[in-house]
Design a protein around this motif. Structure first.
Motif, short mmCIF file in Angstrom:
data_model
loop_
_atom_site.label_atom_id
_atom_site.label_comp_id
_atom_site.label_asym_id
_atom_site.label_seq_id
_atom_site.Cartn_x
_atom_site.Cartn_y
_atom_site.Cartn_z
N ALA A 103 0.81 -1.21 0.00
CA ALA A 103 0.00 0.00 0.00
C ALA A 103 0.84 1.26 0.00
O ALA A 103 0.33 2.35 -0.27
CB ALA A 103 -0.92 0.00 1.22
N ARG A 104 2.14 1.10 0.29
CA ARG A 104 3.03 2.27 0.34
C ARG A 104 3.96 2.32 -0.87
O ARG A 104 4.88 3.13 -0.91
CB ARG A 104 3.82 2.27 1.65
N VAL A 105 3.72 1.45 -1.83
CA VAL A 105 4.47 1.47 -3.09
C VAL A 105 3.58 2.15 -4.12
O VAL A 105 2.64 1.56 -4.64
CB VAL A 105 4.87 0.06 -3.54
N HIS A 106 3.89 3.41 -4.41
CA HIS A 106 2.99 4.26 -5.18
C HIS A 106 3.48 4.32 -6.64
O HIS A 106 4.32 5.15 -7.00
CB HIS A 106 2.95 5.66 -4.57
N VAL A 107 2.94 3.43 -7.47
CA VAL A 107 3.39 3.33 -8.85
C VAL A 107 2.59 4.26 -9.75
O VAL A 107 1.45 4.62 -9.45
CB VAL A 107 3.29 1.88 -9.37
N MET A 108 3.21 4.66 -10.85
CA MET A 108 2.51 5.40 -11.89
C MET A 108 1.78 4.39 -12.79
O MET A 108 2.32 3.33 -13.09
CB MET A 108 3.49 6.24 -12.70
N GLU A 109 0.58 4.74 -13.21
CA GLU A 109 -0.25 3.81 -13.97
C GLU A 109 0.43 3.42 -15.29
O GLU A 109 1.01 4.26 -15.99
CB GLU A 109 -1.60 4.43 -14.28
N PRO A 110 0.34 2.14 -15.65
CA PRO A 110 0.87 1.69 -16.95
C PRO A 110 -0.12 1.99 -18.07
O PRO A 110 -1.26 2.41 -17.84
CB PRO A 110 1.02 0.18 -16.74
N SER A 111 0.32 1.74 -19.29
CA SER A 111 -0.51 2.04 -20.46
C SER A 111 -1.68 1.05 -20.62
O SER A 111 -2.57 1.29 -21.44
CB SER A 111 0.33 2.04 -21.73
N ASP A 112 -1.67 -0.04 -19.84
CA ASP A 112 -2.80 -0.96 -19.85
C ASP A 112 -3.51 -0.95 -18.49
O ASP A 112 -4.17 -1.91 -18.12
CB ASP A 112 -2.36 -2.38 -20.22
N GLY A 113 -3.35 0.15 -17.77
CA GLY A 113 -3.92 0.26 -16.44
C GLY A 113 -5.31 0.87 -16.43
O GLY A 113 -6.06 0.77 -17.41
N ARG A 114 -5.65 1.54 -15.35
CA ARG A 114 -7.01 2.07 -15.14
C ARG A 114 -7.46 3.04 -16.22
O ARG A 114 -8.65 3.15 -16.51
CB ARG A 114 -7.09 2.79 -13.79
N PHE A 115 -6.49 3.74 -16.81
CA PHE A 115 -6.85 4.81 -17.74
C PHE A 115 -6.53 4.45 -19.19
O PHE A 115 -6.64 5.29 -20.08
CB PHE A 115 -6.13 6.10 -17.35
N GLY A 116 -6.16 3.20 -19.41
CA GLY A 116 -5.83 2.79 -20.77
C GLY A 116 -4.69 3.62 -21.31
O GLY A 116 -3.80 4.07 -20.57
N ASP A 117 -4.70 3.84 -22.59
CA ASP A 117 -3.59 4.53 -23.25
C ASP A 117 -3.80 6.05 -23.19
O ASP A 117 -3.88 6.73 -24.22
CB ASP A 117 -3.50 4.05 -24.71
N ASP A 118 -3.89 6.58 -21.98
CA ASP A 118 -4.13 8.01 -21.76
C ASP A 118 -3.14 8.52 -20.73
O ASP A 118 -3.42 8.53 -19.52
CB ASP A 118 -5.56 8.25 -21.30
N PRO A 119 -1.96 8.95 -21.16
CA PRO A 119 -0.95 9.38 -20.20
C PRO A 119 -1.34 10.63 -19.42
O PRO A 119 -0.89 10.82 -18.28
CB PRO A 119 0.29 9.64 -21.07
N ASP A 120 -2.19 11.48 -19.99
CA ASP A 120 -2.64 12.65 -19.25
C ASP A 120 -3.47 12.25 -18.03
O ASP A 120 -3.30 12.82 -16.94
CB ASP A 120 -3.44 13.58 -20.16
N ALA A 121 -4.35 11.28 -18.21
CA ALA A 121 -5.14 10.80 -17.09
C ALA A 121 -4.25 10.13 -16.04
O ALA A 121 -4.47 10.28 -14.82
CB ALA A 121 -6.21 9.83 -17.57
N ALA A 122 -3.24 9.39 -16.49
CA ALA A 122 -2.31 8.76 -15.56
C ALA A 122 -1.54 9.81 -14.77
O ALA A 122 -1.32 9.67 -13.56
CB ALA A 122 -1.34 7.85 -16.32
#
Length: 259
Positions: A103-122
């Motif tokens: 819970a303390r490892v704060h990763v940046m979302e990948p391109s197949d994550g919650r926001f799909g291929d939207d780096p601005d949302a990530a």
């Protein structure tokens, strides 16, 4: 902001080992003072080598890894588990080998994550995460990280903030999507210089003769638009950790004897 300090090691292996030892001490001191510590990780050859050295030293167990908040300064916007993601490399080098709290490892979302291929949302989501982690005493939308580890590129970039790019001009946002990077992959998510400079200590680590000109320019007054690494400063300490090749053009004013 703090005045830069320079420490020079004979080669990259010694630099990585010494940086790992420094990091153990700094994290333990932070935990003794406040009960927890926070660290911003970087990728690249030197950044990952430091994590590998940290894994290898028995002193790593002096750190209570369950009470370390881990962040990333930037990330390649690639699918989860991709070999080129900084997260993937950091997990293999260190995080899979120490008892971190997931819970303390704060990763940046990948391109197949919650926001799909939207780096601005990530980027927006990571900015929201940072703001949620900040405390009133941090006086802003970013935690006062104990240490922010950064690399430096041959052209002077740090994080994924490149010379004369839109990201280097950013003064409001703490995290941005970066497109058309001159180094692959072209799309990334990155803290801004403003966000990284909220850290108590910023450590810029780099090796090799190809970095010597950029390092010297950053230490002798280059502007951050021309050379983004010049704009990375810690609130209490700005530490440049170099090997002798990267330090070859640094003025004597900054260069102590080899550590």
């Amino acid at each position: 902001m703090s005045r830069p300090e320079v420490v020079v090691h004979r080669d990259g292996d010694l630099l990585a080992a010494a940086a790992a030892a420094r990091l153990v001490t700094r994290l333990v001191d932070a935990q003794n003072a406040r009960g927890s510590a926070s660290l911003v990780l970087t990728g690249g050859r030197t950044g990952i080598a430091v994590l590998e050295q940290l894994r290898a030293t028995p002193a790593r167990d002096a750190v209570d890894w369950s009470k370390v908040d881990l962040y990333w300064g930037d990330e390649r916007f690639l699918p989860s588990g991709h070999a080129d993601r900084n997260e993937t490399q950091a997990r293999a080098a260190l995080l899979d080998h120490v008892p971190v709290d997931p819970a303390r490892v704060h990763v940046m979302e990948p391109s197949d994550g919650r926001f799909g291929d939207d780096p601005d949302a990530a980027a927006d989501a990571y900015a929201e995460l940072l703001a949620a982690q900040a405390r009133p005493e941090d006086h802003g939308p970013v935690p006062s990280f104990d240490v922010c580890l950064l690399g430096v590129g041959e052209e002077g970039h740090t994080l994924s903030v490149f010379p004369s790019s839109p990201a280097v001009y950013e003064q409001e946002r703490t995290v941005v999507a970066v497109r058309n990077c001159p180094k692959p992959p072209p799309t990334r998510v990155s803290l801004t210089l403003r966000a990284a400079s909220r850290a108590r200590e910023v450590w810029l680590m780099t090796t090799g003769a190809g970095k010597a000109a950029a390092v010297a320019m950053a230490l002798t007054g280059a502007g951050e638009v021309q050379l983004p690494a010049a704009g990375a400063h810690g609130q209490r300490r700005t530490l440049w950790l170099l090997d002798s090749a990267a330090a070859a053009k640094v003025p004597d004013l900054f260069t102590p004897p080899l550590a």
